[in-house]
Write a protein that holds these residues in place. Sequence first.
Motif, short mmCIF file in Angstrom:
data_model
loop_
_atom_site.label_atom_id
_atom_site.label_comp_id
_atom_site.label_asym_id
_atom_site.label_seq_id
_atom_site.Cartn_x
_atom_site.Cartn_y
_atom_site.Cartn_z
N LEU A 161 116.09 75.28 -31.65
CA LEU A 161 115.07 75.39 -30.61
C LEU A 161 115.24 76.66 -29.79
O LEU A 161 114.26 77.36 -29.49
CB LEU A 161 115.14 74.17 -29.68
CG LEU A 161 114.67 72.84 -30.23
CD1 LEU A 161 114.90 71.75 -29.21
CD2 LEU A 161 113.21 72.91 -30.62
N ILE A 162 116.48 76.99 -29.46
CA ILE A 162 116.75 78.19 -28.68
C ILE A 162 116.39 79.44 -29.47
O ILE A 162 115.78 80.38 -28.95
CB ILE A 162 118.22 78.23 -28.22
CG1 ILE A 162 118.47 77.13 -27.20
CG2 ILE A 162 118.58 79.59 -27.63
CD1 ILE A 162 119.92 76.94 -26.85
N ILE A 163 116.75 79.48 -30.75
CA ILE A 163 116.44 80.65 -31.59
C ILE A 163 114.94 80.85 -31.72
O ILE A 163 114.43 81.98 -31.61
CB ILE A 163 117.12 80.53 -32.96
CG1 ILE A 163 118.63 80.69 -32.80
CG2 ILE A 163 116.57 81.55 -33.95
CD1 ILE A 163 119.42 80.38 -34.05
N ILE A 164 114.19 79.76 -31.93
CA ILE A 164 112.73 79.86 -32.02
C ILE A 164 112.17 80.39 -30.70
O ILE A 164 111.29 81.25 -30.68
CB ILE A 164 112.11 78.51 -32.41
CG1 ILE A 164 112.48 78.15 -33.84
CG2 ILE A 164 110.59 78.55 -32.26
CD1 ILE A 164 112.10 76.73 -34.23
N GLY A 165 112.68 79.87 -29.59
CA GLY A 165 112.23 80.35 -28.28
C GLY A 165 112.53 81.81 -28.06
O GLY A 165 111.70 82.55 -27.52
N LEU A 166 113.71 82.26 -28.47
CA LEU A 166 114.06 83.67 -28.30
C LEU A 166 113.22 84.57 -29.19
O LEU A 166 112.85 85.68 -28.78
CB LEU A 166 115.55 83.87 -28.58
CG LEU A 166 116.50 83.26 -27.55
CD1 LEU A 166 117.94 83.42 -27.99
CD2 LEU A 166 116.28 83.86 -26.18
N SER A 173 110.15 77.62 -22.39
CA SER A 173 110.26 76.16 -22.43
C SER A 173 111.19 75.71 -23.55
O SER A 173 112.00 74.80 -23.36
CB SER A 173 108.88 75.54 -22.62
OG SER A 173 108.05 75.86 -21.53
N LEU A 174 111.11 76.34 -24.71
CA LEU A 174 112.01 75.99 -25.81
C LEU A 174 113.46 76.35 -25.48
O LEU A 174 114.37 75.57 -25.77
CB LEU A 174 111.58 76.70 -27.10
CG LEU A 174 110.36 76.13 -27.79
CD1 LEU A 174 109.91 77.05 -28.92
CD2 LEU A 174 110.65 74.74 -28.33
N PHE A 211 111.25 71.50 -18.23
CA PHE A 211 111.78 71.24 -19.57
C PHE A 211 113.30 71.18 -19.56
O PHE A 211 113.91 70.45 -20.34
CB PHE A 211 111.30 72.30 -20.57
CG PHE A 211 109.95 71.99 -21.14
CD1 PHE A 211 109.82 71.16 -22.23
CD2 PHE A 211 108.81 72.53 -20.58
CE1 PHE A 211 108.58 70.87 -22.77
CE2 PHE A 211 107.56 72.26 -21.10
CZ PHE A 211 107.44 71.42 -22.19
N SER A 212 113.92 71.95 -18.68
CA SER A 212 115.37 71.92 -18.58
C SER A 212 115.87 70.58 -18.04
O SER A 212 116.97 70.15 -18.37
CB SER A 212 115.84 73.06 -17.66
OG SER A 212 117.23 73.06 -17.54
N CYS A 213 115.06 69.93 -17.23
CA CYS A 213 115.43 68.59 -16.74
C CYS A 213 115.18 67.52 -17.78
O CYS A 213 115.89 66.51 -17.82
CB CYS A 213 114.64 68.27 -15.47
SG CYS A 213 115.08 69.31 -14.07
N LEU A 214 114.18 67.70 -18.63
CA LEU A 214 113.88 66.71 -19.67
C LEU A 214 114.80 66.84 -20.88
O LEU A 214 115.01 65.87 -21.60
CB LEU A 214 112.43 66.85 -20.13
CG LEU A 214 111.36 66.45 -19.14
CD1 LEU A 214 109.99 66.78 -19.70
CD2 LEU A 214 111.46 64.98 -18.82
N GLY A 215 115.32 68.03 -21.12
CA GLY A 215 116.15 68.29 -22.29
C GLY A 215 117.34 67.36 -22.43
O GLY A 215 117.55 66.78 -23.50
N PRO A 216 118.15 67.19 -21.39
CA PRO A 216 119.32 66.32 -21.54
C PRO A 216 118.97 64.87 -21.84
O PRO A 216 119.71 64.19 -22.55
CB PRO A 216 120.02 66.42 -20.18
CG PRO A 216 119.57 67.69 -19.60
CD PRO A 216 118.19 67.91 -20.11
N LEU A 217 117.83 64.39 -21.36
CA LEU A 217 117.45 63.01 -21.63
C LEU A 217 117.15 62.79 -23.11
O LEU A 217 117.67 61.87 -23.75
CB LEU A 217 116.23 62.62 -20.79
CG LEU A 217 116.43 62.63 -19.28
CD1 LEU A 217 115.11 62.38 -18.59
CD2 LEU A 217 117.45 61.58 -18.88
N LEU A 218 116.30 63.65 -23.66
CA LEU A 218 115.91 63.47 -25.06
C LEU A 218 117.00 63.92 -26.03
O LEU A 218 117.23 63.27 -27.05
CB LEU A 218 114.61 64.23 -25.32
CG LEU A 218 113.41 63.76 -24.48
CD1 LEU A 218 112.22 64.65 -24.70
CD2 LEU A 218 113.08 62.32 -24.78
N LEU A 219 117.67 65.01 -25.70
CA LEU A 219 118.73 65.47 -26.60
C LEU A 219 119.98 64.62 -26.48
O LEU A 219 120.80 64.59 -27.40
CB LEU A 219 119.03 66.95 -26.33
CG LEU A 219 117.89 67.89 -26.71
CD1 LEU A 219 118.19 69.30 -26.26
CD2 LEU A 219 117.62 67.85 -28.19
#
Length: 88
Positions: free
Chosen positions: A48-53, A72-73, A21-29
């Motif tokens: 997204l980070i707050i929900i993940g935490l 993943s979030l 997910f860390s590799c896909l994040g920069p592409l979509l974001l």
Amino acid sequence: QGGAGLNSKYINVIFIIASSFSCLGPLLLGFVLDVYGPRVCSIFSTILIIIGLILFAISDKEQFPMFIPAMSLVAFGGPGVQNAIIHI
């Protein structure tokens, strides 16, 4: 056994999925950054980070195993915040 009672195999699975997910994040974001700008990208990524935490904080191995979605979030949203800050 780790601090949350997780064995090393489960921790490895969490790391592999979160790394993906860390590799896909920069592409979509990056698309969000280009279309809507750094402020919207930063806010969306931070949410997204707050929900993940929050999911990570309430996760429990037996009752509520949400470690994989939580990490993943966090992994997906992290690069979006970094890209938005660099873009400013």
